[in-house]
Design a protein around this motif. Structure first.
Motif, PDB file in Angstrom:
ATOM      1  N   ILE A  24      -5.557   2.517  -5.602  1.00 55.40           N
ATOM      2  CA  ILE A  24      -5.291   1.239  -6.263  1.00 55.40           C
ATOM      3  C   ILE A  24      -5.058   1.455  -7.757  1.00 55.40           C
ATOM      4  O   ILE A  24      -4.027   1.071  -8.315  1.00 55.40           O
ATOM      5  N   LYS A  83      -1.882   3.034  -9.424  1.00 56.57           N
ATOM      6  CA  LYS A  83      -0.614   2.287  -9.450  1.00 56.57           C
ATOM      7  C   LYS A  83      -0.260   1.874 -10.889  1.00 56.57           C
ATOM      8  O   LYS A  83       0.860   1.431 -11.153  1.00 56.57           O
ATOM      9  N   GLY A 120       0.785  -1.229   0.000  1.00 59.94           N
ATOM     10  CA  GLY A 120       0.000   0.000   0.000  1.00 59.94           C
ATOM     11  C   GLY A 120       0.811   1.270   0.000  1.00 59.94           C
ATOM     12  O   GLY A 120       0.356   2.298   0.516  1.00 59.94           O
ATOM     13  N   PRO A 149      -5.771  -6.193  -3.076  1.00 52.14           N
ATOM     14  CA  PRO A 149      -5.203  -5.344  -4.131  1.00 52.14           C
ATOM     15  C   PRO A 149      -3.811  -4.830  -3.794  1.00 52.14           C
ATOM     16  O   PRO A 149      -2.936  -4.781  -4.674  1.00 52.14           O
ATOM     17  N   ASP A 150      -3.575  -4.454  -2.527  1.00 56.96           N
ATOM     18  CA  ASP A 150      -2.251  -3.950  -2.148  1.00 56.96           C
ATOM     19  C   ASP A 150      -1.192  -5.038  -2.226  1.00 56.96           C
ATOM     20  O   ASP A 150      -0.042  -4.777  -2.600  1.00 56.96           O
TER      21      ASP A 150
END
Length: 314
Positions: free
Chosen positions: A275, A278, A109, A216-217
């Motif tokens: 998210i 990125k 994150g 997701p991280d």
């Protein structure tokens, strides 16, 4: 509070909801992991010495005198080339009893890449699926939404994209997958002999919903390792972001935050943006491209989740 082997242990919890606990503690960092009554938790709010933790498995069985032990660090993922071909849970632990990955432990994150260091996305990622390659061409460094009806076989499409896409690494972030979907992904990847370029982080319907917030991280930390450190073209497949947002709502609602549109937290836009942003094309040739499935309830494109997703993505 007691101290055991230089570790602070708190035994007075002030408030307990279905998903969170609040207590007075000092020297605690945001996003730090902790154990509450033997259950893994994470700091989500600090106001002075009042600390609120989300308990991933829920607070059932936790009493006001349960032990709270802070770990002193946020969630981390060990990164190395041996991530490839493996399936992990939301905490980055190998599924099915595989060996633990040896490598550098990196916080998940983290911040996105400085826009000044980004290149303009321009290179095609061919998927071999005509509907995508002709109508919604994927370019390295893009963030692409994939809106689907919950009854459509969107995970089968994602598996097809994973097998056909011309990318060095595919990272799958599966949130709220049924066991059938998980086994489907696993068997398709194994049968195609493609495991050596695929890394999977999976939260199934049997796991606590709040764990989905880590997936997701975890997936993007692995993606950053291969893209930034190794200069590889990485395609990240996230399914299903609606279930991710639902998990956000569970935590925020149980913290008595005032809900926004469609019972979603007011921070939904920022939570999704951190998210999707990125996605990047890097000067070293590495790239992160994100395809995110968002299921539509009754085809409602105006719902807060697809509405925000459409704003943030291309």
């Amino acid at each position: 509070m007691t101290t055991r082997a230089f570790q602070k242990i708190y035994t007075k919890i002030d408030n307990i909801t279905k998903a969170t606990v609040t207590l007075r503690a000092s020297g605690v960092g945001n996003d730090e992991l902790a154990t509450v009554g033997g259950k893994l938790a994470q700091v989500v709010k600090i106001m002075g010495e009042s600390v609120t933790l989300q308990v991933f498995a829920g607070t059932e069985g936790i009493a006001t005198d349960s032990e709270v032990i802070f770990h002193g660090e946020p969630p981390k993922l060990r990164v190395s080339d041996s991530l490839a071909g493996r399936f992990f849970n939301a905490y980055g632990e190998p599924l099915e009893g595989g060996e633990i990955v040896e490598g550098e432990a990196r916080e998940i994150g983290g911040p996105t890449v400085n826009p000044f260091r980004r290149l303009q996305p321009s290179e095609l990622i061919a998927t071999g699926i005509a509907g995508i390659d002709l109508n919604n061409t994927i370019v390295t460094g893009q963030k692409i939404p994939f809106f689907a009806d919950p009854d459509q076989p969107y995970n089968a499409v994602m598996a097809n994209v994973a097998l056909r896409a011309k990318a060095d690494k595919i990272i799958l972030g599966g949130m709220g997958l049924t066991n059938d979907d998980f086994l489907y992904f696993k068997s398709v990847f194994e049968n195609a002999g493609a495991l050596d370029r695929i890394v999977s982080f999976v939260n199934t319907t049997e796991n606590p919903p709040v764990e989905r917030l880590l997936v997701p991280d975890m997936a993007l930390t692995a993606a950053e390792y291969f893209a930034v450190d190794k200069g590889e073209k990485v395609l990240v497949l996230l399914t299903d972001m609606t279930l991710y947002a639902d998990a956000l709502a569970i935590v925020s609602n149980r913290m008595d935050q005032i809900p926004s549109k469609d019972s979603m937290p007011g921070s939904l836009y920022s939570d999704l943006a951190k998210i999707y942003e990125k996605a990047v094309q890097l000067p070293n040739g590495g790239s992160i491209t994100i395809i995110a499935v968002t299921t539509l309830s009754g085809g409602d494109i105006t719902h807060a989740i697809p509405d925000n997703t459409g704003y943030i993505t291309e």
